[in-house]
Scaffold this active site. Structure first.
Site, PDB file in Angstrom:
ATOM      1  N   GLU A  98      17.399  -5.497  -3.660  1.00 19.30           N
ATOM      2  CA  GLU A  98      16.465  -6.286  -2.842  1.00 19.30           C
ATOM      3  C   GLU A  98      15.078  -5.646  -2.876  1.00 19.30           C
ATOM      4  O   GLU A  98      14.955  -4.417  -2.971  1.00 19.30           O
ATOM      5  CB  GLU A  98      17.012  -6.365  -1.411  1.00 19.30           C
ATOM      6  N   ASP A  99      14.057  -6.478  -2.775  1.00 22.79           N
ATOM      7  CA  ASP A  99      12.688  -5.948  -2.780  1.00 22.79           C
ATOM      8  C   ASP A  99      12.313  -5.303  -1.449  1.00 22.79           C
ATOM      9  O   ASP A  99      11.808  -4.188  -1.413  1.00 22.79           O
ATOM     10  CB  ASP A  99      11.667  -7.043  -3.164  1.00 22.79           C
ATOM     11  N   ASP A 102      13.274  -6.854   5.991  1.00 26.86           N
ATOM     12  CA  ASP A 102      12.402  -7.177   7.122  1.00 26.86           C
ATOM     13  C   ASP A 102      13.303  -7.302   8.360  1.00 26.86           C
ATOM     14  O   ASP A 102      13.706  -6.303   8.941  1.00 26.86           O
ATOM     15  CB  ASP A 102      11.652  -8.466   6.762  1.00 26.86           C
ATOM     16  N   PHE A 151       2.118  -7.058   5.689  1.00 30.56           N
ATOM     17  CA  PHE A 151       2.626  -8.020   4.710  1.00 30.56           C
ATOM     18  C   PHE A 151       2.344  -7.509   3.311  1.00 30.56           C
ATOM     19  O   PHE A 151       1.213  -7.253   2.924  1.00 30.56           O
ATOM     20  CB  PHE A 151       2.036  -9.415   4.911  1.00 30.56           C
ATOM     21  N   ARG A 164       2.841 -11.946  -7.542  1.00 26.24           N
ATOM     22  CA  ARG A 164       4.052 -11.282  -8.070  1.00 26.24           C
ATOM     23  C   ARG A 164       3.765 -10.457  -9.308  1.00 26.24           C
ATOM     24  O   ARG A 164       4.456  -9.497  -9.604  1.00 26.24           O
ATOM     25  CB  ARG A 164       5.107 -12.320  -8.483  1.00 26.24           C
TER      26      ARG A 164
HETATM   27  P1  IMP Z   1      14.670 -10.564   6.086  1.00 26.40           P
HETATM   28  O1  IMP Z   1      15.793 -11.508   5.874  1.00 26.40           O
HETATM   29  O2  IMP Z   1      13.870 -10.896   7.328  1.00 26.40           O
HETATM   30  O3  IMP Z   1      15.070  -9.119   6.043  1.00 26.40           O
HETATM   31  O4  IMP Z   1      13.627 -10.847   4.949  1.00 26.40           O
HETATM   32  C1  IMP Z   1      13.761 -10.367   3.690  1.00 26.40           C
HETATM   33  C2  IMP Z   1      13.044 -11.259   2.707  1.00 26.40           C
HETATM   34  O5  IMP Z   1      11.787 -11.722   3.216  1.00 26.40           O
HETATM   35  C3  IMP Z   1      12.721 -10.455   1.473  1.00 26.40           C
HETATM   36  O6  IMP Z   1      13.679 -10.736   0.485  1.00 26.40           O
HETATM   37  C4  IMP Z   1      11.376 -10.940   1.055  1.00 26.40           C
HETATM   38  O7  IMP Z   1      11.526 -11.962   0.108  1.00 26.40           O
HETATM   39  C5  IMP Z   1      10.764 -11.539   2.276  1.00 26.40           C
HETATM   40  N1  IMP Z   1       9.760 -10.627   2.831  1.00 26.40           N
HETATM   41  C6  IMP Z   1       9.898  -9.799   3.892  1.00 26.40           C
HETATM   42  N2  IMP Z   1       8.787  -9.098   4.119  1.00 26.40           N
HETATM   43  C7  IMP Z   1       7.924  -9.475   3.158  1.00 26.40           C
HETATM   44  C8  IMP Z   1       6.571  -9.085   2.835  1.00 26.40           C
HETATM   45  O8  IMP Z   1       5.934  -8.240   3.482  1.00 26.40           O
HETATM   46  N3  IMP Z   1       6.012  -9.688   1.771  1.00 26.40           N
HETATM   47  C9  IMP Z   1       6.657 -10.630   1.030  1.00 26.40           C
HETATM   48  N4  IMP Z   1       7.910 -11.011   1.282  1.00 26.40           N
HETATM   49  C10 IMP Z   1       8.534 -10.441   2.341  1.00 26.40           C
HETATM   50 MG    MG Z   2      13.238 -11.735  -1.322  1.00 22.36          MG
END
Ligand code: IMP
Ligand code: MG
Length: 180
Positions: A98-99, A102, A151, A164
């Site tokens: 995963e990148d 959050d 962000f 990207r």
């Molecule tokens: P989560 O489900 O809230 O943990 O969100 C994770 C997903 O939200 C990641 O796979 C990202 O694609 C996207 N995401 C979360 N934070 C960022 C950010 O700062 N920039 C871009 N995408 C984000």
């Molecule tokens: Mg993602």
């Protein structure tokens, strides 16, 4: 129209050293096992390709695409799988790539979903973690680095599909026209 400014956060050199370190740990831990890397599209594609290049063990690679309703900087928390894995994972070791973590909802959903196929193990490798934003209990087993609640874009990570392509990682702030 709102405009944004990009601030450098992680250089190409810094990212490379993080990725090489993670690849070393994974190669050591998974030697002699049947490892399948499951990359979450699209954001983790660049991280996955650099990581794989530095692994010293054979792996299989597969992809999932997940949608979380909403665009821009907010997600809804309702997650759906729009492209599933194609490799059978029963009895195998799975590492989710995963990148950025959050709220943690994406990874909690995917880990549960993959576990239904009875893999030997499911672990998580994330490049970045915004720990301050966590809403559900999920931790990366392999983590690149923690980042503040900003962000992020670049190195595969987008803002409404832009940025990207950038080889470095930046954080984004809106430009206030009144202050320009
Ligand atoms: P989560 O489900 O809230 O943990 O969100 C994770 C997903 O939200 C990641 O796979 C990202 O694609 C996207 N995401 C979360 N934070 C960022 C950010 O700062 N920039 C871009 N995408 C984000
Ligand atoms: Mg993602």
């Amino acid at each position: 129209m709102e405009r944004y400014r990009l601030h450098p956060l992680l250089s190409q050199e810094k990212i490379a050293s993080i990725v090489e370190h993670l690849a070393g740990q994974i190669s050591k831990d998974y030697g002699g096992r049947e490892l399948v890397l499951v990359c979450i599209l699209k954001g983790a594609f660049m991280f996955l390709s650099d990581l794989v290049r530095h692994l010293r063990i054979p792996v299989q690679v597969d992809f999932v695409r997940l949608t979380s309703y909403g665009s821009g900087m907010e997600t809804s928390g309702i997650i759906e799988i729009t492209k599933d894995i194609e490799i059978p994972i029963e009895g195998k070791d799975v590492l989710i790539i995963e990148d950025i973590i959050d709220s943690g909802r994406t990874l909690r959903f995917l880990r549960k979903r993959l576990s239904l196929a009875n893999p030997h193990s499911v672990k998580i490798c994330a490049l970045l973690d915004k720990k301050a934003r966590r809403e559900v209990a999920v931790e990366a087993d392999y983590l690149g680095t923690e980042v503040d609640d900003v962000f992020i874009v670049g190195y595969g990570i987008d803002f409404n599909e832009d940025y990207r392509h950038l080889p470095e990682i930046y954080y984004v702030t809106p430009i206030d026209p009144a202050k320009e």
